[in-house]
Design an enzyme around this catalytic site. Structure first.
Site, mmCIF file in Angstrom:
data_model
loop_
_atom_site.group_PDB
_atom_site.id
_atom_site.type_symbol
_atom_site.label_atom_id
_atom_site.label_comp_id
_atom_site.label_asym_id
_atom_site.label_seq_id
_atom_site.Cartn_x
_atom_site.Cartn_y
_atom_site.Cartn_z
ATOM 1 N N LYS A 22 0.848 -1.215 0.000
ATOM 2 C CA LYS A 22 0.000 0.000 0.000
ATOM 3 C C LYS A 22 0.869 1.246 0.000
ATOM 4 O O LYS A 22 0.662 2.164 -0.794
ATOM 5 C CB LYS A 22 -0.883 0.012 1.247
ATOM 6 C CG LYS A 22 -1.572 1.348 1.522
ATOM 7 C CD LYS A 22 -2.483 1.318 2.715
ATOM 8 C CE LYS A 22 -1.774 1.577 4.007
ATOM 9 N NZ LYS A 22 -1.479 2.996 4.303
ATOM 10 N N ASN A 23 1.888 1.276 0.867
ATOM 11 C CA ASN A 23 2.662 2.509 1.038
ATOM 12 C C ASN A 23 3.670 2.734 -0.069
ATOM 13 O O ASN A 23 4.373 3.739 -0.075
ATOM 14 C CB ASN A 23 3.342 2.512 2.413
ATOM 15 C CG ASN A 23 2.299 2.613 3.514
ATOM 16 O OD1 ASN A 23 1.124 2.886 3.248
ATOM 17 N ND2 ASN A 23 2.694 2.345 4.744
ATOM 18 N N CYS A 116 -5.637 12.173 12.110
ATOM 19 C CA CYS A 116 -6.271 10.871 11.876
ATOM 20 C C CYS A 116 -6.238 10.154 13.221
ATOM 21 O O CYS A 116 -5.894 10.714 14.247
ATOM 22 C CB CYS A 116 -5.518 10.097 10.801
ATOM 23 S SG CYS A 116 -3.985 9.428 11.417
ATOM 24 N N ARG A 121 -1.415 14.831 12.238
ATOM 25 C CA ARG A 121 -0.507 14.393 11.166
ATOM 26 C C ARG A 121 -0.018 15.654 10.441
ATOM 27 O O ARG A 121 -0.518 16.027 9.406
ATOM 28 C CB ARG A 121 -1.232 13.451 10.206
ATOM 29 C CG ARG A 121 -1.715 12.166 10.840
ATOM 30 C CD ARG A 121 -0.604 11.225 11.263
ATOM 31 N NE ARG A 121 0.093 10.623 10.160
ATOM 32 C CZ ARG A 121 -0.297 9.518 9.517
ATOM 33 N NH1 ARG A 121 -1.417 8.960 9.864
ATOM 34 N NH2 ARG A 121 0.405 9.027 8.514
ATOM 35 N N ASP A 303 4.355 0.518 12.040
ATOM 36 C CA ASP A 303 3.133 -0.135 11.555
ATOM 37 C C ASP A 303 3.017 -1.584 12.031
ATOM 38 O O ASP A 303 1.940 -2.164 11.961
ATOM 39 C CB ASP A 303 3.076 -0.106 10.018
ATOM 40 C CG ASP A 303 2.997 1.311 9.504
ATOM 41 O OD1 ASP A 303 3.237 1.516 8.297
ATOM 42 O OD2 ASP A 303 2.727 2.220 10.302
ATOM 43 N N ARG A 395 -8.544 -0.568 4.526
ATOM 44 C CA ARG A 395 -7.658 0.433 3.904
ATOM 45 C C ARG A 395 -6.321 -0.199 3.526
ATOM 46 O O ARG A 395 -5.665 0.228 2.583
ATOM 47 C CB ARG A 395 -7.401 1.592 4.875
ATOM 48 C CG ARG A 395 -8.573 2.546 5.066
ATOM 49 C CD ARG A 395 -8.151 3.749 5.876
ATOM 50 N NE ARG A 395 -6.862 4.214 5.435
ATOM 51 C CZ ARG A 395 -5.862 4.544 6.261
ATOM 52 N NH1 ARG A 395 -6.035 4.455 7.571
ATOM 53 N NH2 ARG A 395 -4.707 4.969 5.796
#
Ligand code: EPZ
Length: 414
Positions: A22-23, A116, A121, A303, A395
């Site tokens: 994803k990143n 968030c 952020r 993460d 997500r």
């Protein structure tokens, strides 16, 4: 509201391939905006953050098509330079479009991404760098109204910010002159973005080190790229096996990208073997490990903090976590405690006292990786847990229930 029903206590067994990162794919999709020709992205995961990025590209006038894991983006004639508020709010990391939109269109209008679940952020480093490259940024009314042109600059980041590094790389590829980023983020996703930009004809070097040099203004063309495997999803599958017991092989990921995570799982008692594109874990009763301090890559990834904590909650001994990257990244602790975990939080420190058993509970995800942690814990808990808040998990995890069911987990989505 959909939920996961997880019947814990079943060891995992088998092999699972991780989806694209994803990143990595999010900044790569933004980078497609810089090329006037078609780009083809392979191993693109099916995630809600990716869908939001494709919607932004369409809104900007790109032709976007998706066939399974292959996405094509044609930014031959972009028409827009604004990222609509609803899409900005849908995906906080859409600030990554700032550099690419400004670089291609000469202007960009975004709303401030706001905070968030992980706390504020800030994007001050992004804005300071873009201003240093000559952009005018008007922040009145809670929006970001940016105008170019952009010129190369020497940027020194006070924090090796992943997003700021990526935004600068994208803006610099379109800027006139040379940009140097000192104290750049070193994540594998930054290297993947460099690989893609070079594929388009950009002159970018140094990604993976703390100094990246971009010689801007090259005429870019189309390109094709396969996104690297998601190291955090791989880490999540491994912590699931550690929590549930059994043995799992995770493929499609560079083992070096999660070596800090596998080292901790080894220290906790698991047997871990790695090959170029895979990691094999054979679980064992888990014990406490030396303090886990999250840090920029190649340090322990923030993460993976929540999934690892969920695995170590059931076992012997005690582990101290120090979350150095985000202000409030322990929102999963209360939910784990509802399952019988014994965890004390003091600011950035969480002390996990392993307990012999966890029991099923009704729990709610409040952020992406914290939600994954609840699934990990439920797999090792006795009884049937119900997990809600799945939109957070969607997500960043493609078909998490399918991947885990394929390994023998009793998990279903209702
Ligand atoms: C990226 O977020 C990832 N997201 C995050 O993954 C990841 O946790 C984070 O990097 C750290 O590795 C994406 O790549 C889409 P940062 P990013 O800028 O770029 C502060 C997930 O679960 N900071 O490296 O936003 C910031 O507040 C997500 O997949 C500033 O102060 O992270 C944080 O404390 C969550 N000013 C620290 O730096 C700025 O201008 C690191 O943030 C920018 C950042």
């Amino acid at each position: 509201m959909s939920a996961y029903i997880v019947e814990g206590g079943n060891p995992l067994d088998g092999s699972v391939r991780v989806h694209g990162a994803k990143n990595s794919v999010l900044p790569i999709l933004a980078a497609c905006l810089l090329s006037p020709e078609e780009c083809v992205i392979h191993n693109c995961p099916d995630l809600s953050d990716v869908t939001a990025s494709l919607d932004i590209l369409r809104h900007l006038g790109c032709r976007v098509a998706r066939q399974g894991e292959m996405v094509t983006v044609d930014a031959g004639a972009p028409t827009g330079w604004d990222v609509p508020d609803n899409l900005m709010r849908e995906m906080r990391s859409s600030v990554i479009f700032l550099g690419a939109v400004l670089g291609r269109m000469g202007r960009a209008d975004l709303c401030a991404p706001g905070g968030c679940e992980l706390g504020p952020r800030p994007i001050d480093l992004h804005l300071a760098a873009i201003r240093a490259m000559g952009a005018q940024i008007d922040e009145s009314g809670g929006g970001l109204h940016c105008t170019g042109p952009l010129s190369g600059a020497d940027i020194v980041l006070s924090i090796p910010s992943v997003g700021a590094t990526e935004n600068i790389m994208l803006a610099a590829a379109a800027a006139r002159g040379t940009t140097t980023i000192t104290n750049a983020a070193r994540e594998p996703e930054i290297v993947d973005l460099q690989t893609f930009l070079r594929q388009l004809g950009a002159d970018v070097r140094g990604a993976g080190s703390s100094v990246i040099v971009i010689r801007g203004g090259q005429a870019l063309h189309g390109g094709e790229h396969t996104v690297i495997g998601d190291r955090i999803v791989a880490a999540t599958y491994l912590t699931a096996a550690a929590a549930a017991g059994g043995q799992v092989e995770v493929t499609g990921v560079d083992y070096r990208h999660l070596s800090t995570v596998t080292a901790v799982l080894k220290e906790a008692g698991c047997a871990v073997k790695s090959g170029p594109d895979r990691v094999f874990l054979h679980s064992a009763p888990l014990r406490g490990v030396r303090p886990v301090r999250t840090a920029p890559y190649p340090g322990f990834p923030t993460d993976a903090q929540a999934p690892l904590m969920a695995a170590l909650a059931r076992g012997s001994g005690c582990t101290v976590f120090v979350e150095n990257m985000f202000e409030s990244r322990y929102r999963h602790v209360d939910e784990l405690s509802r399952m019988g975990a014994d965890i004390r939080v003091e600011g950035r420190v969480a002390v996990v006292y392993g307990v012999p058993r966890l029991h099923a509970a009704q729990v709610k995800a409040s952020d992406l990786r914290g939600g994954a942690a609840l699934v990990v814990a439920a797999l090792g808990a006795e009884g049937e847990s119900r997990i809600t808040g799945l939109h957070h998990i969607d997500r960043g995890y493609q078909d998490l229930e399918g991947a885990l069911s394929g390994l023998g987990a009793r998990i279903r989505r209702v």
